[in-house]
Scaffold this motif. Structure first.
Motif, mmCIF file in Angstrom:
data_model
loop_
_atom_site.group_PDB
_atom_site.id
_atom_site.type_symbol
_atom_site.label_atom_id
_atom_site.label_comp_id
_atom_site.label_asym_id
_atom_site.label_seq_id
_atom_site.Cartn_x
_atom_site.Cartn_y
_atom_site.Cartn_z
ATOM 1 N N LEU A 289 0.834 -1.212 0.000
ATOM 2 C CA LEU A 289 0.000 0.000 0.000
ATOM 3 C C LEU A 289 0.863 1.254 0.000
ATOM 4 O O LEU A 289 0.579 2.228 -0.696
ATOM 5 C CB LEU A 289 -0.910 -0.006 1.226
ATOM 6 N N SER B 82 2.264 2.182 -3.404
ATOM 7 C CA SER B 82 1.320 2.604 -4.448
ATOM 8 C C SER B 82 1.479 4.083 -4.761
ATOM 9 O O SER B 82 1.729 4.903 -3.875
ATOM 10 C CB SER B 82 -0.110 2.321 -3.989
ATOM 11 N N SER C 234 -0.999 5.734 -5.972
ATOM 12 C CA SER C 234 -2.324 6.276 -5.674
ATOM 13 C C SER C 234 -2.438 6.497 -4.170
ATOM 14 O O SER C 234 -1.916 5.724 -3.369
ATOM 15 C CB SER C 234 -3.424 5.309 -6.121
ATOM 16 N N ASN D 21 -1.533 6.059 3.247
ATOM 17 C CA ASN D 21 -0.215 5.686 2.745
ATOM 18 C C ASN D 21 0.595 6.924 2.391
ATOM 19 O O ASN D 21 0.109 8.071 2.479
ATOM 20 C CB ASN D 21 -0.337 4.724 1.553
ATOM 21 N N VAL E 112 -9.406 5.035 -2.608
ATOM 22 C CA VAL E 112 -8.231 5.148 -3.473
ATOM 23 C C VAL E 112 -8.398 6.422 -4.286
ATOM 24 O O VAL E 112 -9.403 6.593 -4.995
ATOM 25 C CB VAL E 112 -8.098 3.932 -4.407
ATOM 26 N N ASN F 266 -6.707 9.535 -6.910
ATOM 27 C CA ASN F 266 -5.710 9.960 -7.874
ATOM 28 C C ASN F 266 -5.910 11.439 -8.190
ATOM 29 O O ASN F 266 -7.056 11.905 -8.313
ATOM 30 C CB ASN F 266 -5.815 9.132 -9.167
#
Length: 513
Positions: A27, A30, A32, A50, A131, A133
């Motif tokens: 995680l 990532s 994202s 994260n 999640v 972006n």
């Protein structure tokens, strides 16, 4: 999935995930932004984020854990996407939205958010995972295309005339403003300098215009950190805000200058030029220093005679004659009460002085956090008979910190809740463990505050105009609370709306032995 603490999942029952440490590493790797919220706790707080989420938002983990996700929207609350998210949380369903969020520095970014519920073996939603972006560039490209289409519909002659008029207007503003202003090209050569800049630094236009910024004077602006900030302005539109430069300048001597720099914008169009504003704050800082010195000296000088007066009052209270009149007893009680109030005020001023000089000390020990909360609330209950203080939650935690300072914060938040909600009957106190932090919230149902007051409520001596008219005070209590929580490695914040009350919350690390 039962809970999430210390950056790792605690999972009971059958699971296909055998290596939780590997999952956490994955995680964090990532690109994202990923967050997890606890649906079983009040207000569905964030319990995990994260590294990518910290980078995207600009907030540190300590400033994120414990908040509801809505803090990223700030005051931009009229978005229909917020209702979509509320329904998804209420119904325990997944959803996808594109929503306007704001970084820690106030910069807008578009967030493409995928949110899904996490259910336990019984089908109950225990957590949500989000999640995100950053799709700002895509949104900007779409907006740019729309703007270009609109621009093509207009005549070139009209746009040229309007642009010239705007540039002329900008030039007139630059010349009349009482602050040193420079206009720089992309390579940081000076295109223009206003009269106030020339008079402040006692230079001519010939010595300034056309020269490189870092070559002016005795190279006073050739500062690596400032260079790095200025380089980012044109490609990112990120301004330089309140950058202080103390230097021995040619012709004017040692001064403290405050720099702010922005990319020039005309009629919604950014130019490849930078406006650099330079303000001499030497006198202002000196006045602030003298004021701090005065507060420190005055507080210490008042403390000694006040302690003596308090001692005499205590002697009088212990030796009240049996035949003393009711008027005498009431008068003595009032004097003792006013001396206590004055003593508390001087103690707060001394705290402010210690904070300003960096001399505030923390005496950290291990203590029972729940017991401390109970003790603080009972003390306030005895004085606030017109309000019911309700407490929700327990932590069961032994915390390492300065117990007396934390009690001071709790007392201040509760006292404010009572003071600014005189017509309300209830105050809610919520405590909980959120990941590896302890979270405390104090909610009142009083006056509330507007967005501008929320931004400044933790500033030293700040009091809004409406509050000043109705309630006495000096505006230093919340400033002290904020500094105490920061010294414990935590965060203090407020959520409020006019007429609906305020909720002050803070988190501190759950540093157990």
């Amino acid at each position: 999935m039962k809970n999430f603490q210390n950056g790792k999942f605690n999972i009971s029952g059958e699971s296909v995930i055998e290596n939780l440490e590997l999952l956490t590493i994955a995680l964090d790797a990532s690109i994202s932004g990923i967050i997890i919220t606890d649906n079983l706790q009040q207000d569905n707080p964030i319990v995990y984020c994260n590294k990518a989420f910290e980078l995207i938002t600009g907030y540190s983990r300590a400033q994120i854990i414990g908040h509801n996700c809505r803090f990223l929207q700030g005051d931009d609350r009229a978005q229909i996407e917020r209702d979509v998210l509320k329904r998804a949380v209420r119904d325990g369903k997944e959803c996808k939205v594109e929503i306007r969020n704001y970084r820690k520095n106030g910069e807008l970014f578009w967030n493409e958010l995928y949110m899904s519920p996490i259910k336990d073996a019984t089908g109950s939603v225990t957590h949500f995972i989000g999640v995100q972006n950053d799709v700002t560039l895509r949104k900007k490209a779409e907006q740019d295309l729309r703007q270009q289409k609109s621009m093509m519909e207009k005549k070139v002659e009209e746009r040229t005339a309007e642009l010239r008029e705007s540039e002329s207007f900008l030039s007139s503003i630059i010349e009349t403003v009482r602050e040193g202003l420079l206009v720089l090209d992309p390579k940081f050569y000076v295109l223009s300098a206003n009269h106030h800049f020339l008079s402040t630094f006692k230079v001519s236009a010939e010595e300034t215009v056309g020269r490189h910024l870092y070559e002016l004077g005795n190279h006073q602006w050739d500062i690596p950190v400032l260079k790095e900030l200025l380089i980012k302005i044109l490609p990112t539109n990120n301004p330089v805000v309140d950058f202080e430069v103390e230097h021995d300048f040619p012709h004017i001597g040692k001064k403290l200058m405050l720099l702010n720099a922005y990319r020039i914008e005309l009629e919604g169009q950014f130019k490849d030029q930078i406006l650099l504003a330079i303000e001499d704050i030497t006198e202002r800082k000196e006045i602030e220093r003298r004021k701090d010195d005065f507060l420190s000296i005055a507080s210490h000088e008042l403390k000694t005679p006040l302690t003596t007066i308090k001692g005499y009052i205590q002697i009088l209270e212990r030796h009240i004659p049996d035949n003393a009149s009711e008027k005498f007893n009431k008068t003595l009680g009032k004097v003792a009460s006013y001396v206590d109030r004055l003593n508390n005020l001087i103690a707060e001023l001394l705290d402010v002085s210690r904070i300003q000089t960096g001399n505030i000390e923390l005496h950290k020990t291990s203590f029972d956090f729940d017991a401390m909360i109970d003790e603080a609330i009972e003390g306030i209950r005895a004085l606030a008979t017109n309000h019911r203080i309700l407490i929700n939650g327990r932590t069961g935690a032994q915390v390492i910190g300065d117990e007396s300072h934390i009690i001071q914060v709790i007392n201040n938040l509760l006292s404010n809740a009572i003071k600014y909600a005189p017509d309300a009957q209830e105050i809610e106190v919520s405590i909980s463990k959120v990941s590896d932090y302890i979270k405390v919230s104090v909610r009142d149902f009083g006056l509330g505050m507007n967005s501008e007051d929320k931004k400044r409520v933790f500033e030293r001596f700040f009091r809004s105009g409406e509050i000043q008219k109705r309630f006495p005070g000096m505006g230093i209590g919340l400033y002290i609370c904020d500094q105490i929580i920061k010294n414990h490695g935590g965060t203090l914040w407020v959520e409020s709306e006019i007429g609906k009350g305020s909720t002050f919350s803070f988190t501190i690390p759950n540093n157990q032995e």
